[in-house]
Write a protein that holds these residues in place. Structure first.
Motif, mmCIF file in Angstrom:
data_model
loop_
_atom_site.group_PDB
_atom_site.id
_atom_site.type_symbol
_atom_site.label_atom_id
_atom_site.label_comp_id
_atom_site.label_asym_id
_atom_site.label_seq_id
_atom_site.Cartn_x
_atom_site.Cartn_y
_atom_site.Cartn_z
ATOM 1 N N HIS A 105 118.313 112.693 12.407
ATOM 2 C CA HIS A 105 117.311 112.800 11.131
ATOM 3 C C HIS A 105 117.320 111.200 11.083
ATOM 4 O O HIS A 105 118.232 111.038 9.945
ATOM 5 C CB HIS A 105 118.117 113.164 10.528
ATOM 6 C CG HIS A 105 119.058 115.048 10.667
ATOM 7 N ND1 HIS A 105 117.250 115.528 10.792
ATOM 8 C CD2 HIS A 105 119.583 115.220 11.122
ATOM 9 C CE1 HIS A 105 117.855 116.782 10.588
ATOM 10 N NE2 HIS A 105 119.053 116.583 11.206
ATOM 11 N N ARG A 107 114.502 108.381 10.819
ATOM 12 C CA ARG A 107 113.523 107.235 10.766
ATOM 13 C C ARG A 107 113.658 106.060 10.436
ATOM 14 O O ARG A 107 113.301 105.642 9.334
ATOM 15 C CB ARG A 107 112.516 108.653 9.699
ATOM 16 C CG ARG A 107 112.222 109.749 10.133
ATOM 17 C CD ARG A 107 110.854 109.513 11.123
ATOM 18 N NE ARG A 107 110.871 110.581 11.407
ATOM 19 C CZ ARG A 107 111.457 112.057 11.978
ATOM 20 N NH1 ARG A 107 112.667 111.227 13.216
ATOM 21 N NH2 ARG A 107 111.004 113.351 12.605
ATOM 22 N N ASP A 109 112.994 101.804 10.983
ATOM 23 C CA ASP A 109 112.002 100.945 10.653
ATOM 24 C C ASP A 109 111.852 100.147 11.739
ATOM 25 O O ASP A 109 111.122 99.699 11.852
ATOM 26 C CB ASP A 109 112.973 99.590 9.030
ATOM 27 C CG ASP A 109 112.728 100.689 8.334
ATOM 28 O OD1 ASP A 109 112.013 101.346 7.203
ATOM 29 O OD2 ASP A 109 113.867 100.834 7.452
ATOM 30 N N SER A 111 113.312 99.922 15.719
ATOM 31 C CA SER A 111 114.589 100.407 16.921
ATOM 32 C C SER A 111 114.132 99.700 18.617
ATOM 33 O O SER A 111 113.225 99.283 18.266
ATOM 34 C CB SER A 111 113.221 102.385 17.599
ATOM 35 O OG SER A 111 113.234 103.312 16.485
ATOM 36 N N SER A 134 109.605 106.783 19.652
ATOM 37 C CA SER A 134 108.535 106.799 18.891
ATOM 38 C C SER A 134 108.910 107.700 17.630
ATOM 39 O O SER A 134 108.365 107.548 16.794
ATOM 40 C CB SER A 134 107.395 107.389 19.198
ATOM 41 O OG SER A 134 105.563 107.033 18.608
ATOM 42 N N GLU A 135 109.099 109.273 18.210
ATOM 43 C CA GLU A 135 109.219 109.782 17.023
ATOM 44 C C GLU A 135 110.554 109.782 16.245
ATOM 45 O O GLU A 135 110.070 110.443 15.364
ATOM 46 C CB GLU A 135 109.639 111.686 17.473
ATOM 47 C CG GLU A 135 109.065 112.281 18.186
ATOM 48 C CD GLU A 135 109.564 113.078 19.681
ATOM 49 O OE1 GLU A 135 108.437 113.430 20.386
ATOM 50 O OE2 GLU A 135 110.177 113.594 19.733
ATOM 51 N N HIS A 136 111.080 108.990 16.648
ATOM 52 C CA HIS A 136 112.410 108.481 15.862
ATOM 53 C C HIS A 136 111.897 107.025 14.486
ATOM 54 O O HIS A 136 113.265 106.522 14.060
ATOM 55 C CB HIS A 136 113.522 108.046 16.772
ATOM 56 C CG HIS A 136 114.566 109.669 16.613
ATOM 57 N ND1 HIS A 136 113.859 110.278 17.486
ATOM 58 C CD2 HIS A 136 115.755 110.266 16.053
ATOM 59 C CE1 HIS A 136 114.736 111.390 17.706
ATOM 60 N NE2 HIS A 136 114.997 111.717 16.712
ATOM 61 N N THR A 137 110.946 106.725 14.919
ATOM 62 C CA THR A 137 110.877 105.320 13.914
ATOM 63 C C THR A 137 109.326 105.494 13.524
ATOM 64 O O THR A 137 108.593 106.305 13.291
ATOM 65 C CB THR A 137 109.609 104.567 15.635
ATOM 66 O OG1 THR A 137 110.529 104.161 16.409
ATOM 67 C CG2 THR A 137 109.430 103.163 14.658
ATOM 68 N N ARG A 138 109.946 105.356 12.185
ATOM 69 C CA ARG A 138 108.717 105.714 10.948
ATOM 70 C C ARG A 138 106.980 105.128 11.562
ATOM 71 O O ARG A 138 107.016 103.920 11.988
ATOM 72 C CB ARG A 138 108.447 104.991 9.545
ATOM 73 C CG ARG A 138 109.020 104.154 9.652
ATOM 74 C CD ARG A 138 108.897 102.735 8.283
ATOM 75 N NE ARG A 138 109.511 101.069 8.105
ATOM 76 C CZ ARG A 138 108.114 100.813 7.920
ATOM 77 N NH1 ARG A 138 107.133 101.420 8.008
ATOM 78 N NH2 ARG A 138 108.179 99.465 8.041
ATOM 79 N N ARG A 139 106.247 105.465 10.816
ATOM 80 C CA ARG A 139 104.959 104.802 10.562
ATOM 81 C C ARG A 139 105.118 103.296 9.760
ATOM 82 O O ARG A 139 105.642 103.538 9.643
ATOM 83 C CB ARG A 139 103.650 105.474 9.994
ATOM 84 C CG ARG A 139 103.326 106.855 10.785
ATOM 85 C CD ARG A 139 102.593 106.671 11.974
ATOM 86 N NE ARG A 139 102.182 108.159 12.093
ATOM 87 C CZ ARG A 139 101.080 108.605 13.098
ATOM 88 N NH1 ARG A 139 101.263 107.806 13.875
ATOM 89 N NH2 ARG A 139 101.334 109.886 13.804
ATOM 90 N N GLY A 141 107.094 100.870 12.066
ATOM 91 C CA GLY A 141 108.065 100.684 11.777
ATOM 92 C C GLY A 141 107.512 99.809 13.450
ATOM 93 O O GLY A 141 106.343 99.910 13.930
ATOM 94 N N ARG A 246 104.162 101.637 15.819
ATOM 95 C CA ARG A 246 104.514 103.138 15.581
ATOM 96 C C ARG A 246 103.190 103.220 14.879
ATOM 97 O O ARG A 246 103.408 102.842 13.925
ATOM 98 C CB ARG A 246 105.666 103.362 15.216
ATOM 99 C CG ARG A 246 105.075 104.741 14.595
ATOM 100 C CD ARG A 246 105.730 106.258 15.778
ATOM 101 N NE ARG A 246 105.646 107.469 15.354
ATOM 102 C CZ ARG A 246 105.120 107.972 15.269
ATOM 103 N NH1 ARG A 246 103.602 107.998 15.443
ATOM 104 N NH2 ARG A 246 105.196 109.680 14.962
#
Length: 246
Positions: A105, A107, A109, A111, A134-139, A141, A246
């Protein structure tokens, strides 16, 4: 025959003692400060460290006030991260898991995968890692991958070498596969009256190959640096630091 996942045996207590615990704290602080300058992130931001090892970058980031999550396959390394964080009175989360299938859980800023913690699983496995990152990085980021520069390694290839310190003697033989783009290493360690042998296969990516992986994972390459000082990337750069959005 080598195990298809050589990392299980390679990253053990001997590796930690010889190659992780010997890194000077000043070097880690410098790398973190330069990384933050390159990516323009401020304390309080969420950072995901993939392949965090014993947490030298993660713990420094936590000390600076970042919300840190570290992931590594090695449960002993993760236990060391948690113990050190507690000793310092810091807050950070650490998980022992395969980054190719990680589900958190988070997201982030920022990675990061630093100091050649990438290239272990071939193109398919490495792409899976970038997809999970990518899935764990916010747009908006950033994702940073730091590996050795293939061009430099090939030009200055060292097929055999050895070095000795107070910890023991390390001998290495290497072979470069120009077709597969891999460096296979056989390492023999003589330490504490014991002899240990390890084998590693590391995929060395060109800029074009790394860019293609990024784009396949939904990441847009922004900048290529030759070191943590932000120097321009070129054939004589020892490292390839890729920064993507991202």
């Amino acid at each position: 025959m080598m195990s298809t996942d050589w990392t299980q045996e390679y990253f053990d207590d001997t590796y930690r003692r010889l190659f992780l615990d010997t890194v000077e704290p000043a070097r880690t602080r410098y790398q973190v400060q330069q990384l933050l300058r390159l990516c323009a992130v401020l304390p309080g931001a969420a950072v995901l460290d993939v392949g965090c090892g014993v947490g030298r970058h993660s713990i420094e980031l936590a000390r600076l006030g970042f919300r840190v999550t570290g992931v590594d396959m090695n449960a002993d390394y993760i236990a060391a991260c948690r113990e050190r964080t507690a000793q310092l009175g810091l807050k950070a989360e650490f998980y022992a898991m395969d980054s190719r299938v990680m589900k958190l859980h988070v997201r982030a800023d920022l990675s990061i995968s630093l100091w050649s913690s990438f290239g272990y699983y071939g193109e398919i496995g490495d792409l899976q890692i970038l997809q999970r990152v990518s899935e764990h990085t916010r747009r908006g980021g950033h994702v940073v991958v730091d590996v050795e520069n293939r061009d430099y390694i090939v030009k200055h290839f060292v097929p055999e070498e050895w070095h000795e310190n107070e910890q023991g003697l390390v001998c290495e033989k290497r072979r470069f596969d120009a077709v597969g783009g891999t460096v296979s290493t056989r390492r023999i360690v003589l330490s504490g009256g014991e002899r240990c042998e390890y084998r590693r296969v590391l995929r060395m990516y060109t800029v074009a190959e790394m860019a293609a992986l990024f784009e396949a994972a939904g990441l847009q390459p922004e900048r290529w640096c030759g070191d943590y000082d932000g120097s321009r990337f070129g054939p004589e750069s020892k490292r390839m630091i890729a920064i993507a959005e991202r």
